[in-house]
Structure formats: structure tokens, C-alpha cells
Design a protein around this motif. Structure first.
Motif, PDB file in Angstrom:
ATOM      1  N   VAL A 291      38.426  38.145  35.762  1.00 19.08           N
ATOM      2  CA  VAL A 291      38.763  38.304  34.342  1.00 19.08           C
ATOM      3  C   VAL A 291      40.271  38.539  34.229  1.00 19.08           C
ATOM      4  O   VAL A 291      40.873  39.113  35.129  1.00 19.08           O
ATOM      5  CB  VAL A 291      38.051  39.519  33.688  1.00 19.08           C
ATOM      6  N   GLU A 292      40.844  38.097  33.138  1.00 15.63           N
ATOM      7  CA  GLU A 292      42.232  38.479  32.843  1.00 15.63           C
ATOM      8  C   GLU A 292      42.212  39.567  31.780  1.00 15.63           C
ATOM      9  O   GLU A 292      41.494  39.463  30.776  1.00 15.63           O
ATOM     10  CB  GLU A 292      43.045  37.279  32.328  1.00 15.63           C
ATOM     11  N   CYS A 293      43.022  40.601  31.963  1.00 16.51           N
ATOM     12  CA  CYS A 293      43.152  41.680  30.976  1.00 16.51           C
ATOM     13  C   CYS A 293      44.190  41.286  29.940  1.00 16.51           C
ATOM     14  O   CYS A 293      45.301  40.901  30.302  1.00 16.51           O
ATOM     15  CB  CYS A 293      43.721  42.942  31.620  1.00 16.51           C
TER      16      CYS A 293
ATOM     17  N   ALA B 275      43.182  48.898  33.996  1.00 18.88           N
ATOM     18  CA  ALA B 275      42.623  47.681  34.597  1.00 18.88           C
ATOM     19  C   ALA B 275      42.039  47.990  35.986  1.00 18.88           C
ATOM     20  O   ALA B 275      40.958  47.507  36.335  1.00 18.88           O
ATOM     21  CB  ALA B 275      43.696  46.602  34.699  1.00 18.88           C
ATOM     22  N   CYS B 276      42.743  48.800  36.763  1.00 24.45           N
ATOM     23  CA  CYS B 276      42.246  49.153  38.103  1.00 24.45           C
ATOM     24  C   CYS B 276      40.973  49.997  38.010  1.00 24.45           C
ATOM     25  O   CYS B 276      40.033  49.814  38.798  1.00 24.45           O
ATOM     26  CB  CYS B 276      43.324  49.883  38.909  1.00 24.45           C
TER      27      CYS B 276
ATOM     28  N   VAL C 168      37.617  39.856  40.380  1.00 24.32           N
ATOM     29  CA  VAL C 168      39.072  39.993  40.452  1.00 24.32           C
ATOM     30  C   VAL C 168      39.597  40.226  39.041  1.00 24.32           C
ATOM     31  O   VAL C 168      39.288  39.471  38.121  1.00 24.32           O
ATOM     32  CB  VAL C 168      39.716  38.731  41.059  1.00 24.32           C
ATOM     33  N   VAL C 169      40.345  41.303  38.872  1.00 20.31           N
ATOM     34  CA  VAL C 169      40.895  41.641  37.564  1.00 20.31           C
ATOM     35  C   VAL C 169      42.385  41.293  37.571  1.00 20.31           C
ATOM     36  O   VAL C 169      43.153  41.855  38.353  1.00 20.31           O
ATOM     37  CB  VAL C 169      40.649  43.127  37.240  1.00 20.31           C
TER      38      VAL C 169
ATOM     39  N   GLU D 277      44.759  41.384  40.812  1.00 22.71           N
ATOM     40  CA  GLU D 277      45.696  40.258  40.836  1.00 22.71           C
ATOM     41  C   GLU D 277      46.807  40.551  39.835  1.00 22.71           C
ATOM     42  O   GLU D 277      46.535  40.928  38.702  1.00 22.71           O
ATOM     43  CB  GLU D 277      44.945  38.985  40.439  1.00 22.71           C
ATOM     44  N   LEU D 278      48.034  40.393  40.263  1.00 27.25           N
ATOM     45  CA  LEU D 278      49.168  40.590  39.350  1.00 27.25           C
ATOM     46  C   LEU D 278      49.673  39.222  38.920  1.00 27.25           C
ATOM     47  O   LEU D 278      49.952  38.357  39.761  1.00 27.25           O
ATOM     48  CB  LEU D 278      50.279  41.371  40.063  1.00 27.25           C
TER      49      LEU D 278
END
Ligand code: C2E
Ligand code: CA
Ligand code: CA
Ligand code: CA
Length: 277
Positions: A57-59, A96-97, A111-112, A145-146
Motif C-alpha cells: 500500500v502507499e500511504c 506508517a511503520c 509493504v507500506v 519502502e521509502l
């Protein structure tokens, strides 16, 4: 004539002044957004192509302010300019973490992906912050993921490579966001210790009607694969987009076609339905 001119420029400066006042007021409000717990994260699923299995997912941050949900383009630039992105970005990273850890504990190891703004990435304490939040939340770093934009990594590339290497050393994943909109030096790209390229949605949008856009999408996929990177397309809205991306061998997608960004509880319900028996 002169009086008229005077009036016009006076109006103009009053209008400019009103804008500046509004900005200052907004900045003052934004200053308290974290303390007042007014920020929230939305989550947009990312899936494999063609199975549509959810893998991450993307935040995407929102500001709940005076009864309105303010979208990021209305306050992230202001947060960047004022430096407020540092505390705001820290809140986003930590939240997010925590979410990634919670989903992992529920049997959904997703994976965020977290957007990192230019100023945040360039802040001298950024690395230490990431390290600290990983320890504090005890999340598996491989689930984090950054996302860093192309423009940011290309500035001061030598320094960036070193920072990216240290971040990779923590075990987190790295992706280049909005790929294709900046100016990448291909020789540097090869040296960046990254995992993923995100094709900018501006190329995906018209890829079925504009041959130039389709050619760019194809070129990015080939480039990414030849460097051993995963390639994800964002802004995927239609079955035709999916079909074209599948044909070109794109690995992953994100977009309204599969799901809009969802608030945490809705995202969780959606993900549970997709992933849990
Ligand atoms: P971005 O990182 O490129 O994020 C993708 C944007 O595209 C999101 O807009 C998302 O809602 C939107 N989108 C997703 N799927 C589709 C689609 O199928 N079609 C279309 N037309 N749009 C789609 P959003 O949430 O308004 O965010 C806009 C930008 O604000 C982001 O662009 C990012 O640059 C910034 N942003 C969002 N959240 C954060 C954050 O937590 N931190 C930082 N630093 N920036 C953020
Ligand atoms: Ca992004
Ligand atoms: Ca993007
Ligand atoms: Ca963008």
C-alpha cells in the motif's frame, strides 16, 4: 488615468496581501496539526500484474481541518517551505511503520510505501530518525519502502548514493517516485541502490491513445528491468491500462482501477477481504 492605474495596482497588492495573510493563517494552523491529531493517512493498494494480488500500500496523508479533508497538494508545499514537513514527516513515518507492524501481526505482511519529501530527505537527522522509528516500532524493515522523487535523488547524487546505501543497510526498500518527470542521469541511476521505479501517472493516463506516452512507459519498464528493478505503474484507471501494462511486462500497478486510497479502517477491511481466508 493615473488614479485608475493607482487603484488597479492597489487592488493587486491588496489581493497579494490577502493571499499572504491566508498563507500565514494556514501555516499557523498547520503548526498545530500534529499536536491536535488532525493528520491522517489514507492507504492505496498496490498489486501484482496480472494476478491483482495485493502486495503493498502507499500511504497518502490528509489533513482533517475545520470540517474539511485537505488534500496534500494544498498543504505539503507549505509544509516544505515552512519546515513543518520535518515534524509532519516524522508523524507520517512513525504512523506508517506502526500500521505496517499491525498488519504484519494480523497476518498481512504488506509493504507500506511512504512518501519522503525533499526537505525531509535532506535533513541531517533523517537517517537517524528512520533507524529510531524502525527500532521503536519493531516493524520488519523489509515491509517499509521509502518513495523519493527523481528530482531529489538527482541533486547532489554522490551524497544521495551514500545515504541511500545506508538506508538500504537498515533493510528498508527504496523506490523512485514520479519517474520520467525529472532528469535522471542514466549513469547515476545504475549506481543508485534502489529497488523500484514508479512510472509517473501522467504517462499512464493516455498510454492507450498517445503513442509517445506508450513509448515512454515501455522504455521505463525496459530500463527498470535491465537494471534489475521492479517497475510499478501508478494512476492505473482502466482495464485498457492494465491490458497495455501487462503486454509491456510491467510488474505492479496502483490506481483507481483496483482501489482508491482508503482511510485506515476501510483499508484494513478491504485488505482482510483480499488476503485473509
Ligand atoms: P504521489 O506520491 O504521486 O501520489 C499519487 C497520487 O495519485 C495520490 O494523490 C493518489 O490519490 C492519486 N491517485 C492514485 N490513483 C490514481 C488514479 O488512478 N488516477 C488519478 N488521477 N490519481 C490517482 P494525493 O493523495 O492527492 O497525493 C498527491 C501528492 O501529494 C502525492 O503524489 C505526493 O507527492 C504528495 N503526498 C501525499 N502524501 C504524502 C505524504 O505522506 N508525504 C509527502 N511528503 N507527500 C505526500
Ligand atoms: Ca508517491
Ligand atoms: Ca507518484
Ligand atoms: Ca506526483
Amino acid at each position: 488615468v493615473q488614479a485608475q492605474g493607482g487603484n488597479a495596482s492597489q487592488c493587486y497588492s491588496l489581493e497579494m496581501n490577502a493571499k499572504a495573510v491566508e498563507r500565514l493563517a494556514m501555516e499557523a494552523e498547520l503548526r498545530y496539526a500534529v499536536e491536535r491529531d488532525e493528520l491522517l493517512l489514507y492507504f492505496q493498494p498496490q498489486t501484482l500484474i496480472p494476478s491483482l494480488q495485493v502486495i503493498g500500500v502507499e500511504c497518502l496523508v490528509r489533513w482533517q481541518h475545520q470540517g474539511k479533508l485537505v488534500p496534500p497538494f494544498e498543504f505539503i508545499p507549505l509544509a516544505e517551505e515552512s519546515g513543518l514537513i520535518i515534524p509532519i514527516g516524522e508523524w507520517i513515518l512513525r504512523t506508517a511503520c506502526q500500521q505496517a507492524k499491525a498488519w504484519q501481526a494480523q497476518g498481512m505482511p504488506l509493504v507500506v510505501a511512504i512518501n519522503i519529501s525533499a526537505r525531509q530527505f535532506q535533513h541531517p537527522k533523517f537517517f537517524a530518525l528512520v533507524q529510531q522509528v524502525l527500532i521503536e516500532t519493531a516493524v520488519d524493515p523489509q515491509l517499509i519502502e521509502l518513495e523519493i522523487t527523481e528530482g531529489v535523488v538527482m541533486q547532489d547524487a554522490d551524497h544521495t548514493i551514500e545515504l541511500l546505501q545506508r538506508l538500504r543497510g537498515l533493510g528498508v526498500m527504496l523506490s523512485i517516485d514520479d519517474f520520467g518527470t525529472g532528469y535522471s542521469s542514466l549513469s547515476y541511476l545504475k549506481r543508485f541502490p534502489i529497488n523500484k521505479l514508479k512510472i509517473d501517472q501522467s504517462f499512464v493516463r493516455d498510454m492507450d491513445s498517445d503513442q509517445g506516452d506508450a513509448a515512454i512507459v515501455e522504455a521505463v519498464i525496459r530500463l527498470g528491468h535491465s537494471l534489475g528493478l521492479t517497475v510499478i505503474a501508478e494512476g492505473v484507471e482502466t482495464a485498457a491500462h492494465l491490458a497495455a501494462l501487462e503486454q509491456l511486462g510491467c510488474d505492479e500497478l496502483q490506481g483507481y482501477y483496483f482501489s482508491r486510497p482508503l482511510p485506515a479502517l476501510d483499508a484494513q477491511a478491504f485488505l482482510q477481504k483480499q488476503l485473509l481466508p
